[in-house]
Design a protein around this motif. Structure first.
Motif, PDB file in Angstrom:
ATOM      1  N   GLY A 384       0.890  -1.236  -0.033  1.00 41.48           N
ATOM      2  CA  GLY A 384       0.109   0.017  -0.050  1.00 41.48           C
ATOM      3  C   GLY A 384       0.754   1.207   0.012  1.00 41.48           C
ATOM      4  N   MET A 385       1.788   1.208  -0.411  1.00 38.18           N
ATOM      5  CA  MET A 385       2.953   2.509  -0.587  1.00 38.18           C
ATOM      6  C   MET A 385       2.746   3.017  -1.846  1.00 38.18           C
ATOM      7  N   PRO A 386       2.919   4.241  -1.924  1.00 37.63           N
ATOM      8  CA  PRO A 386       3.048   5.214  -3.230  1.00 37.63           C
ATOM      9  C   PRO A 386       3.978   4.681  -4.257  1.00 37.63           C
ATOM     10  N   VAL A 387       3.419   4.389  -5.413  1.00 37.00           N
ATOM     11  CA  VAL A 387       4.144   3.952  -6.679  1.00 37.00           C
ATOM     12  C   VAL A 387       4.562   5.119  -7.608  1.00 37.00           C
ATOM     13  N   PRO A 388       5.991   5.369  -7.916  1.00 39.13           N
ATOM     14  CA  PRO A 388       6.119   6.510  -8.588  1.00 39.13           C
ATOM     15  C   PRO A 388       5.434   6.646  -9.983  1.00 39.13           C
ATOM     16  N   ALA A 389       4.858   7.754 -10.424  1.00 37.14           N
ATOM     17  CA  ALA A 389       4.125   7.803 -11.492  1.00 37.14           C
ATOM     18  C   ALA A 389       4.846   7.415 -12.916  1.00 37.14           C
ATOM     19  N   GLY A 390       6.157   7.879 -12.755  1.00 35.61           N
ATOM     20  CA  GLY A 390       6.900   7.198 -13.879  1.00 35.61           C
ATOM     21  C   GLY A 390       7.009   5.657 -14.248  1.00 35.61           C
ATOM     22  N   TYR A 391       7.191   5.052 -13.213  1.00 38.79           N
ATOM     23  CA  TYR A 391       7.302   3.471 -12.952  1.00 38.79           C
ATOM     24  C   TYR A 391       5.859   3.189 -13.308  1.00 38.79           C
ATOM     25  N   ALA A 392       5.007   3.594 -12.872  1.00 39.71           N
ATOM     26  CA  ALA A 392       3.754   2.966 -12.833  1.00 39.71           C
ATOM     27  C   ALA A 392       3.269   3.250 -14.417  1.00 39.71           C
ATOM     28  N   ALA A 393       3.664   4.255 -14.957  1.00 39.41           N
ATOM     29  CA  ALA A 393       3.006   4.375 -16.548  1.00 39.41           C
ATOM     30  C   ALA A 393       4.016   3.444 -17.510  1.00 39.41           C
ATOM     31  N   VAL A 394       4.989   3.105 -16.972  1.00 36.63           N
ATOM     32  CA  VAL A 394       5.865   2.004 -17.924  1.00 36.63           C
ATOM     33  C   VAL A 394       5.137   0.763 -17.643  1.00 36.63           C
ATOM     34  N   ARG A 395       5.003   0.500 -16.279  1.00 37.06           N
ATOM     35  CA  ARG A 395       4.539  -0.998 -15.851  1.00 37.06           C
ATOM     36  C   ARG A 395       2.981  -1.183 -16.682  1.00 37.06           C
ATOM     37  N   ALA A 396       2.271   0.188 -16.565  1.00 37.44           N
ATOM     38  CA  ALA A 396       0.792   0.039 -17.321  1.00 37.44           C
ATOM     39  C   ALA A 396       1.024  -0.235 -18.794  1.00 37.44           C
ATOM     40  N   GLY A 397       2.034   0.360 -19.319  1.00 38.63           N
ATOM     41  CA  GLY A 397       2.181   0.204 -20.904  1.00 38.63           C
ATOM     42  C   GLY A 397       2.607  -1.079 -21.085  1.00 38.63           C
ATOM     43  N   PHE A 398       3.750  -1.664 -20.356  1.00 35.96           N
ATOM     44  CA  PHE A 398       4.001  -3.001 -20.475  1.00 35.96           C
ATOM     45  C   PHE A 398       2.852  -4.187 -20.316  1.00 35.96           C
ATOM     46  N   ALA A 399       1.971  -3.894 -19.437  1.00 38.47           N
ATOM     47  CA  ALA A 399       0.751  -4.700 -19.203  1.00 38.47           C
ATOM     48  C   ALA A 399      -0.227  -4.525 -20.422  1.00 38.47           C
ATOM     49  N   ARG A 400      -0.431  -3.552 -20.885  1.00 35.38           N
ATOM     50  CA  ARG A 400      -1.288  -3.193 -21.945  1.00 35.38           C
ATOM     51  C   ARG A 400      -0.660  -3.898 -23.187  1.00 35.38           C
ATOM     52  N   LEU A 401       0.544  -3.743 -23.833  1.00 35.32           N
ATOM     53  CA  LEU A 401       1.031  -4.472 -24.722  1.00 35.32           C
ATOM     54  C   LEU A 401       0.727  -5.934 -24.591  1.00 35.32           C
ATOM     55  N   ARG A 402       0.817  -6.586 -23.719  1.00 40.30           N
ATOM     56  CA  ARG A 402       0.446  -7.995 -23.294  1.00 40.30           C
ATOM     57  C   ARG A 402      -0.733  -8.103 -23.424  1.00 40.30           C
ATOM     58  N   GLY A 403      -1.655  -7.275 -23.358  1.00 38.08           N
ATOM     59  CA  GLY A 403      -2.983  -7.588 -23.444  1.00 38.08           C
ATOM     60  C   GLY A 403      -3.798  -7.754 -22.241  1.00 38.08           C
ATOM     61  N   GLU A 404      -3.073  -7.258 -21.438  1.00 38.59           N
ATOM     62  CA  GLU A 404      -3.760  -7.136 -19.875  1.00 38.59           C
ATOM     63  C   GLU A 404      -4.235  -6.023 -19.601  1.00 38.59           C
ATOM     64  N   LEU A 405      -5.207  -5.643 -19.910  1.00 38.99           N
ATOM     65  CA  LEU A 405      -5.885  -4.454 -20.065  1.00 38.99           C
ATOM     66  C   LEU A 405      -6.448  -3.874 -18.839  1.00 38.99           C
ATOM     67  N   ARG A 406      -7.146  -4.669 -17.877  1.00 40.85           N
ATOM     68  CA  ARG A 406      -7.404  -4.372 -16.518  1.00 40.85           C
ATOM     69  C   ARG A 406      -6.153  -4.155 -15.560  1.00 40.85           C
TER      70      ARG A 406
END
Length: 632
Positions: A384-406
């Motif tokens: 439950g700790m804060p996640v830096p926005a830059g890291y979160a955006a890259v992690r979100a983009g990686f998941a989206r490219l894998r098709g893991e949309l949610r």
């Protein structure tokens, strides 16, 4: 956030059977005429008993089971069916009238019972379902059932993430809501397909009030905080229940001080570098750079831990705990002072996150988005700790490219909560919404702000693969390869060329390579393009089946290539019925709506499934274009 409070008066009921449709079909098929039965093996807790119980539901069946306590008692498992004093031949005669026998935990059978099961298989009059656990000793009479080719064997793999999500959605019943994707990922990662451990953990989390309703932060949704969100999240430590302790006894009970020190250091700061050169000063500098307490790894202790499969060394030379459950349990068992000594400093955590972010970015640039370990980011979310926005955006983009949309949307929301109104996280959230078939929500998320990511209704799904290629590949995905001429390389260029030629086999090959690289949504779309390009109806049906199977793993993807794949192959009535079924109506509801008999509806659906290459209703949303569907 709102805590979930468990109703202490609620009865503890079995979770509904979910997933394993293909395996269930195989087990049921083994009981048909002319079949002698089946041996089902797999790791402990993977759902073998639940599967065979579902397979024989409503069927007259005799049941026996081995137990650790009765392993030396003659015919103990068959005590309710044959007398203990009977000979093997006499026991066999007592079972002449049994047409179906379920043998659970066959690896725990006494020798006489195991021999009797073997004889029943040899003579073939009784159909057998024999369940045994991998990795543990079994009587020779049981192992010879499959090594001697008396019965075929089905090996169950751990339940995959998609089916774990289905099971959690069906079994948790959280006041009309479900678990958010990062909580599902955490449970799947910790349990690794062990369904008994999964149920134990979920029960403990609920009983201790650790589930909280997800509140949509203002920047993520464009609205005020939403206390009525229908998703629940689990953050914080892992409850160390009796079952959890049983699964982690190897690390909790480690007596050697050097080994215990390594395990605890890994729990608070994995991965640790494996320094093989005996240079104390070099090790001191590495520890200080990573924000850890200066301390060298004891290589002999490390070798013993590796031999016992408690740690492993990755390809980059980093030492990690072998099981993801071990770290949280070791952290929970450590006292506050010990935790403070072993935990990373803030600078060390940032350094580790930067390394994970670089690894994810490099994988995207190489067009290879197969799963990568990201323990630090996952640990921050879990605690439950804060996640830096830059890291979160890259992690979100990686998941989206894998098709893991949610999952992509969930990571983007984590970045927005921790980093304010970050444009990269907001864009990733909008792209995930658009590919899920909701461009209205995507535009609302962006709020008309400049974002540089292209039209949201045609999201730059390949953004970050290479400069200037994202929009070109979007054109290919939308069925217009001419716009991408000369602007793509590698497998993306092959996709464009095959689509331009209308080459169905080449599109299937492209889809296979995209799937191998981790691009599940792109692979599903390539197979969907192949459906329309194939001249051979059988090849088209195969491509359609593969497209549907991949699309079902993409967490609600709704894109133009996947919509309305094959409705033209159906009759008008079949198309009408299939479209209604895809909206969730039952056969009876469809019959009432169309003034047909329930049997007629069922017959039309059966025929439609055969033409569509679908096995059930779950595949229909990707095969038909619903009336309210919107392109993404």
């Amino acid at each position: 956030m709102t805590n979930f409070e468990r109703d202490t008066k609620a009865l503890e009921l079995p979770w509904p059977f979910t997933g394993r449709e293909d395996e269930l079909e195989l087990v049921r098929g083994s009981l048909t005429a002319g079949r002698q039965g089946l041996v089902i093996t797999g790791p402990a807790g993977c759902g073998k008993t639940r599967l065979v119980t579902e397979a024989v539901r409503g069927t007259e069946c005799a049941r026996v089971a081995g137990t650790p306590e009765t392993g030396r008692i003659r015919f103990a498992a068959f005590a309710h069916l044959v007398p203990e004093s009977a000979s093997l031949h006499g026991a066999f005669q007592h079972l002449v009238g049994v047409r179906l026998l379920l043998v659970d935990d066959a690896h725990l059978l006494d020798d006489a019972s195991a021999a009797l099961v073997h004889q029943l298989a040899v003579h073939g009059r009784t159909r057998l379902l024999v369940v045994t656990t991998d990795g543990v000793p079994a009587p020779g009479a049981i192992s010879r059932l499959w090594t001697g080719e008396l019965l075929p064997r089905l090996t169950l793999e751990p339940l995959p993430r998609e089916e774990t999500a289905q099971l959690l959605a069906a079994g948790t019943a959280l006041g009309g809501g479900g678990l958010e994707p990062l909580t599902v990922n955490r449970l799947h990662r910790l349990c690794r397909g062990d369904l008994r451990l999964l149920r134990d953990l979920v029960g403990a989390v609920r009983e201790r009030g650790l589930l909280r309703r997800v509140a949509e932060a203002g920047p993520a949704s464009g609205t005020a905080s939403d206390p009525d969100s229908d998703e629940w999240a689990w953050r914080g430590p892992v409850p160390v229940t009796a079952t959890v302790r049983e699964h982690t006894a190897q690390v909790l009970d480690r007596a050697c001080p050097e080994e215990r020190e390594i395990l605890e250091r890994l729990a608070f700061a994995e991965p640790l570098p494996l320094a093989l050169e005996p240079d104390p000063q070099e090790g001191l500098e590495q520890d200080l750079e990573q924000g850890r307490e200066p301390h060298r790894l004891d290589l002999r202790a490390l070798e013993r831990l590796e031999a016992d499969s408690l740690v492993h060394v990755d390809d980059q030379g980093g030492v990690r705990l072998a099981h993801p459950l071990h770290g949280p349990v070791l952290r929970a068992a450590a006292g506050r002072l010990r935790a403070r000594r072993l935990s990373r400093t803030t600078d060390g955590c940032e350094t580790a996150l930067d390394a994970e972010r670089a690894a994810l970015t490099g994988a995207i640039e190489r067009a290879d988005v197969r799963a990568l370990p990201t323990p630090v980011g996952e640990w921050l979310v879990a605690e439950g700790m804060p996640v830096p926005a830059g890291y979160a955006a890259v992690r979100a983009g990686f998941a989206r490219l894998r098709g893991e949309l949610r999952e992509a949307a969930a990571w983007a929301r984590e970045g927005l909560r921790g980093g304010g109104d970050d444009p990269s996280c907001r864009l990733e959230l909008a792209l995930a919404a658009a590919q899920s078939g909701d461009p209205t929500a995507a535009h609302k998320i962006l709020g008309g702000r400049p974002h540089g990511g292209g039209a949201v209704t045609q999201p730059t799904a390949a953004r970050g693969l290479a400069d200037g290629t994202g929009h070109a590949y979007d054109a290919v995905r939308l069925g217009d390869p001419e716009r991408a001429a000369g602007r793509l390389t590698g497998v993306f260029a092959e996709h464009a060329a095959a689509l331009d030629r209308g080459d169905g086999p080449a599109l299937d090959r492209v889809a296979a390579e995209l799937e191998q690289r981790g691009f599940l949504l792109f692979a599903a779309e390539a197979h969907a393009h192949a459906v329309r390009a194939h001249r051979d109806p059988r090849a088209a049906r195969t491509a359609r089946t593969r497209a549907v199977a991949l699309a079902r793993r993409c967490q609600g993807a709704r894109t133009p290539a996947l919509s309305g794949l094959v409705l033209g192959e159906l009759t008008t009535r079949q198309r009408q019925i299939v479209t209604l079924a895809a909206t969730g109506l039952s056969n009876r509801q469809i019959a009432e709506k169309l003034t047909l008999s329930v049997r007629t509806v069922g017959n039309h659906l059966y025929s439609a499934y055969a033409r569509l290459g679908a096995g059930d209703r779950g595949a229909l949303p990707w095969l038909v274009e619903l009336p309210d569907a919107q392109s993404a």
